[in-house]
Design a protein around this motif. Structure first.
Motif, PDB file in Angstrom:
ATOM      1  N   GLU A 253       3.053  58.349  30.123  1.00 56.09           N
ATOM      2  CA  GLU A 253       2.381  59.598  29.434  1.00 56.09           C
ATOM      3  C   GLU A 253       0.795  59.644  29.867  1.00 56.09           C
ATOM      4  N   VAL A 254       0.826  58.024  29.915  1.00 53.83           N
ATOM      5  CA  VAL A 254      -0.464  57.340  30.693  1.00 53.83           C
ATOM      6  C   VAL A 254      -1.306  57.341  31.819  1.00 53.83           C
ATOM      7  N   SER A 255       0.221  57.312  32.735  1.00 60.32           N
ATOM      8  CA  SER A 255       0.284  56.756  33.631  1.00 60.32           C
ATOM      9  C   SER A 255       0.063  57.809  34.664  1.00 60.32           C
ATOM     10  N   ASP A 256      -0.618  57.474  35.933  1.00 63.81           N
ATOM     11  CA  ASP A 256      -0.981  58.298  37.050  1.00 63.81           C
ATOM     12  C   ASP A 256      -0.013  57.852  38.034  1.00 63.81           C
ATOM     13  N   PRO A 257       0.238  58.694  39.161  1.00 63.34           N
ATOM     14  CA  PRO A 257       0.935  59.886  38.167  1.00 63.34           C
ATOM     15  C   PRO A 257       2.110  59.429  37.958  1.00 63.34           C
ATOM     16  N   VAL A 258       2.903  60.341  37.603  1.00 65.52           N
ATOM     17  CA  VAL A 258       4.244  60.839  36.308  1.00 65.52           C
ATOM     18  C   VAL A 258       5.296  60.076  37.303  1.00 65.52           C
ATOM     19  N   PRO A 259       6.387  59.431  37.230  1.00 59.68           N
ATOM     20  CA  PRO A 259       7.538  59.162  38.514  1.00 59.68           C
ATOM     21  C   PRO A 259       7.589  60.926  38.667  1.00 59.68           C
ATOM     22  N   GLY A 260       8.511  61.427  39.663  1.00 58.96           N
ATOM     23  CA  GLY A 260       9.046  61.812  39.261  1.00 58.96           C
ATOM     24  C   GLY A 260      10.699  61.872  39.273  1.00 58.96           C
ATOM     25  N   ALA A 261      11.053  60.774  39.158  1.00 61.07           N
ATOM     26  CA  ALA A 261      12.707  60.821  39.302  1.00 61.07           C
ATOM     27  C   ALA A 261      12.945  59.487  38.586  1.00 61.07           C
ATOM     28  N   TYR A 262      14.219  59.025  38.330  1.00 60.17           N
ATOM     29  CA  TYR A 262      14.656  57.438  37.853  1.00 60.17           C
ATOM     30  C   TYR A 262      14.121  56.566  38.564  1.00 60.17           C
ATOM     31  N   HIS A 263      14.675  56.780  40.174  1.00 58.27           N
ATOM     32  CA  HIS A 263      14.350  55.485  40.998  1.00 58.27           C
ATOM     33  C   HIS A 263      14.193  54.814  41.642  1.00 58.27           C
ATOM     34  N   ASP A 264      12.799  56.192  41.556  1.00 52.30           N
ATOM     35  CA  ASP A 264      11.141  55.792  42.244  1.00 52.30           C
ATOM     36  C   ASP A 264      10.344  55.484  41.256  1.00 52.30           C
ATOM     37  N   ARG A 265      10.399  55.044  40.532  1.00 49.13           N
ATOM     38  CA  ARG A 265       9.414  54.593  39.114  1.00 49.13           C
ATOM     39  C   ARG A 265       8.905  53.384  40.011  1.00 49.13           C
ATOM     40  N   ALA A 266       7.194  53.452  39.865  1.00 52.00           N
ATOM     41  CA  ALA A 266       6.435  52.615  39.875  1.00 52.00           C
ATOM     42  C   ALA A 266       6.361  51.764  38.476  1.00 52.00           C
ATOM     43  N   PRO A 267       5.927  50.890  38.767  1.00 50.12           N
ATOM     44  CA  PRO A 267       5.400  49.955  37.165  1.00 50.12           C
ATOM     45  C   PRO A 267       4.301  51.045  36.299  1.00 50.12           C
ATOM     46  N   VAL A 268       4.389  50.692  35.232  1.00 51.12           N
ATOM     47  CA  VAL A 268       3.616  51.789  34.172  1.00 51.12           C
ATOM     48  C   VAL A 268       1.851  51.172  34.656  1.00 51.12           C
ATOM     49  N   ASP A 269       1.423  51.657  34.562  1.00 49.54           N
ATOM     50  CA  ASP A 269      -0.182  51.489  34.469  1.00 49.54           C
ATOM     51  C   ASP A 269      -0.535  50.749  33.106  1.00 49.54           C
ATOM     52  N   GLU A 270      -0.618  49.782  33.363  1.00 52.46           N
ATOM     53  CA  GLU A 270      -0.743  48.718  31.814  1.00 52.46           C
ATOM     54  C   GLU A 270      -2.643  49.512  31.749  1.00 52.46           C
ATOM     55  N   ALA A 271      -3.358  49.426  32.500  1.00 50.08           N
ATOM     56  CA  ALA A 271      -5.023  49.032  32.391  1.00 50.08           C
ATOM     57  C   ALA A 271      -5.551  50.462  31.270  1.00 50.08           C
ATOM     58  N   ARG A 272      -3.870  52.058  32.234  1.00 50.10           N
ATOM     59  CA  ARG A 272      -4.703  53.037  31.637  1.00 50.10           C
ATOM     60  C   ARG A 272      -4.206  52.966  29.903  1.00 50.10           C
ATOM     61  N   LEU A 273      -3.881  52.098  29.543  1.00 60.16           N
ATOM     62  CA  LEU A 273      -3.746  51.744  27.915  1.00 60.16           C
ATOM     63  C   LEU A 273      -4.681  51.916  27.411  1.00 60.16           C
ATOM     64  N   GLY A 274      -6.277  50.548  28.191  1.00 59.22           N
ATOM     65  CA  GLY A 274      -6.835  50.185  27.243  1.00 59.22           C
ATOM     66  C   GLY A 274      -6.867  49.346  26.138  1.00 59.22           C
ATOM     67  N   GLN A 275      -7.824  49.131  25.327  1.00 58.38           N
ATOM     68  CA  GLN A 275      -7.465  47.917  24.118  1.00 58.38           C
ATOM     69  C   GLN A 275      -7.243  48.691  23.458  1.00 58.38           C
ATOM     70  N   GLY A 276      -6.357  48.061  22.183  1.00 58.89           N
ATOM     71  CA  GLY A 276      -5.994  48.617  20.813  1.00 58.89           C
ATOM     72  C   GLY A 276      -5.519  49.957  21.312  1.00 58.89           C
ATOM     73  N   ASP A 277      -5.488  50.506  19.727  1.00 57.13           N
ATOM     74  CA  ASP A 277      -4.260  51.368  19.954  1.00 57.13           C
ATOM     75  C   ASP A 277      -4.865  52.635  20.799  1.00 57.13           C
ATOM     76  N   ASN A 278      -3.625  53.201  22.020  1.00 56.89           N
ATOM     77  CA  ASN A 278      -3.888  54.319  22.827  1.00 56.89           C
ATOM     78  C   ASN A 278      -3.664  55.376  22.096  1.00 56.89           C
ATOM     79  N   PRO A 279      -5.138  55.998  22.382  1.00 57.99           N
ATOM     80  CA  PRO A 279      -5.111  57.550  21.482  1.00 57.99           C
ATOM     81  C   PRO A 279      -3.805  58.832  21.843  1.00 57.99           C
ATOM     82  N   VAL A 280      -3.531  58.988  23.411  1.00 57.42           N
ATOM     83  CA  VAL A 280      -2.666  59.506  23.730  1.00 57.42           C
ATOM     84  C   VAL A 280      -1.404  59.217  23.354  1.00 57.42           C
ATOM     85  N   ILE A 281      -0.898  57.811  23.053  1.00 59.66           N
ATOM     86  CA  ILE A 281       0.417  57.237  22.784  1.00 59.66           C
ATOM     87  C   ILE A 281       0.089  57.332  20.734  1.00 59.66           C
ATOM     88  N   GLY A 282      -0.950  57.393  20.508  1.00 59.62           N
ATOM     89  CA  GLY A 282      -0.786  57.207  19.004  1.00 59.62           C
ATOM     90  C   GLY A 282      -0.912  59.081  18.609  1.00 59.62           C
TER      91      GLY A 282
END
Length: 446
Positions: A253-282
């Motif tokens: 949800e916070v990765s950019d861009p969101v993968p367009g297909a199941y087999h074309d997934r890049a790793p999740v963008d851990e940096a965009r989660l930030g520190q502590g609880d992420n408000p978007v995920i919350g």
């Protein structure tokens, strides 16, 4: 006249059979009921046939039992609901000896229920039937028929589970696009006797929503990946899917861009989660709690990805155990119902189910107390299967699915490895009857 007489005889026979079901009394165990409540006891559980009839403590209740009743002295033991693995694959590809060996190990390890998350349902349905009628020692199996976008059916796994048919054109695995008659597709899925429809991959948000709406109209739950690509987690949650699998997929949800297909997934963008609880995920977690959506976290998967990455540094996993544990901890604190699923098996030489490892991870990495981990594998697991389960906790009227241990798993989750007895639907399976070495060869995957 003949028909009414036959019905009357049938009613009499049914009543006689019910009367003939013996009582079994499990006496003076310490009760962990699966709701998250602290242990209480000594407790006595009265079982008739496949259901719990009464539960009482000390001398709160006394009555005369029929003479053929069986009394099991459980003094010094701990009793909890039979465990539920909310994510398994028993037939990808079909291998009957392998599946039966895994199921047997699970049952004798206290696992009385499983969600099979889409396989070759020709085999899974028969395994479910064989378990239900007692032909094989196995947990009850609740399985899904899969729906995904047409592009997903290039995956070789779909060919393995559709042998003899065209991938994407079977009732148990259907390719869905804008031209699909969803009413017919859901009806075909229900015809497999599936417990739910699994929404898997390569579907836009609007189509996920339409599948869920039609499935619910026909009275069948929907289990989904937390991201379906291109459908984002927020779209899957908004669709009303009943349970979501793989906690790390929420991070898309916070990765950019969101993968367009199941087999074309890049790793999740851990940096965009930030520190502590992420408000978007919350915000997503708040929506899940409000809707009663269950999260099947599968930390077992991410531990496995970490191991493979350590062995091959070039194979970067799409997510790490550290991120998965952090998101699961945030979900737990947000009040989301969490279930315990593995999406894999413990090593063949391990005499205990992989579910134990999932529970260990919940406690050691995601901030769960042992009681909370037990709740995830009992009440939470039951709710991942159905909104109104008659299993997963210990209470009158529930299925008599019980696990007895010699040590207290609410103090140390590792105490599950002291299991001495499993009861499934009222039938006892003593651990002493199980020889894990006997099925070791069958548990080795090809």
């Amino acid at each position: 006249m003949i028909k009414s007489a036959a019905l009357a005889v049938f009613a009499l026979l049914s009543a006689a059979a019910a009367q003939a079901e013996p009582y079994v009394l499990y006496k003076d165990a310490i009760l962990i009921d699966g709701t998250g409540a602290p242990p209480k006891g000594p407790a006595t559980i009265l079982v008739k046939g496949e259901r719990i009839e009464r539960v009482w403590f000390g001398n709160e209740l006394a009555f005369k039992l029929p003479p053929d009743s069986k009394v099991v002295d459980a003094t010094g033991l701990y009793v909890l609901p039979g465990l539920i693995n909310s994510h398994e694959h028993l037939a990808t590809p079909p291998n009957r000896p392998f599946a039966e060996a895994q199921l047997k190990r699970d049952l004798y390890g206290g696992v009385t229920g499983q969600r099979d998350m889409a396989d070759d349902l020709r085999q899974v349905a028969d395994l479910a039937r064989a378990s239900r009628v007692g032909e094989i020692p196995a947990p009850d199996i609740h399985y899904a028929a899969l729906m995904a976008g047409p592009d997903f059916f290039k995956d070789p796994r779909t060919h393995a589970v559709s042998a003899g048919a065209t991938p994407g054109r079977t009732p148990w695995m259907q390719a869905i696009d804008a031209r699909t008659d969803l009413r017919t597709a859901v009806t075909l899925a229900r015809g497999t006797s599936a417990s739910a429809i699994k929404v898997y991959a390569d579907l836009p948000g609007a189509r996920v929503k339409a599948i869920v709406a039609e499935a619910h109209r026909q009275g069948i739950p929907v289990w989904a990946h937390a991201a379906v690509f291109p459908a984002k987690p927020s779209e899957v949650i908004a669709s009303g899917a009943d349970a979501l699998s793989h906690v790390c997929m929420l991070a898309y949800e916070v990765s950019d861009p969101v993968p367009g297909a199941y087999h074309d997934r890049a790793p999740v963008d851990e940096a965009r989660l930030g520190q502590g609880d992420n408000p978007v995920i919350g915000k997503l977690l708040g929506q899940m709690k409000a809707k009663g959506t269950v999260l099947d976290a599968t930390l077992f998967v991410y531990e496995g990805l970490d191991r493979r990455a350590a062995a091959n540094p070039k194979a970067k996993p799409y997510c790490t155990l550290a991120v998965a544990a952090r998101l699961t901890d945030q979900a737990r604190r947000a009040g989301v119902t969490i279930s315990a699923g593995t999406d894999g098996f413990s090593p063949p030489e391990d005499p205990y189910p992989g579910l134990y490892q999932e529970l260990d991870l919940l406690v050691k990495t995601a901030g769960f107390t042992p009681l909370q981990a037990i709740q995830a594998a009992t009440e939470g697991g039951a709710k991942s299967i159905t909104r109104d389960p008659d299993f997963g906790t210990i209470a009158p009227g529930k299925l008599a699915n019980l696990m007895f241990t010699a040590k207290d798993p609410s103090a140390d989750i590792g105490a599950l490895r002291t299991v001495v007895l499993t009861v499934k639907r009222g039938v006892a399976y003593p651990r002493s009857d199980y020889d894990p070495k006997a099925d070791l060869a069958a548990r080795k995957e090809d």
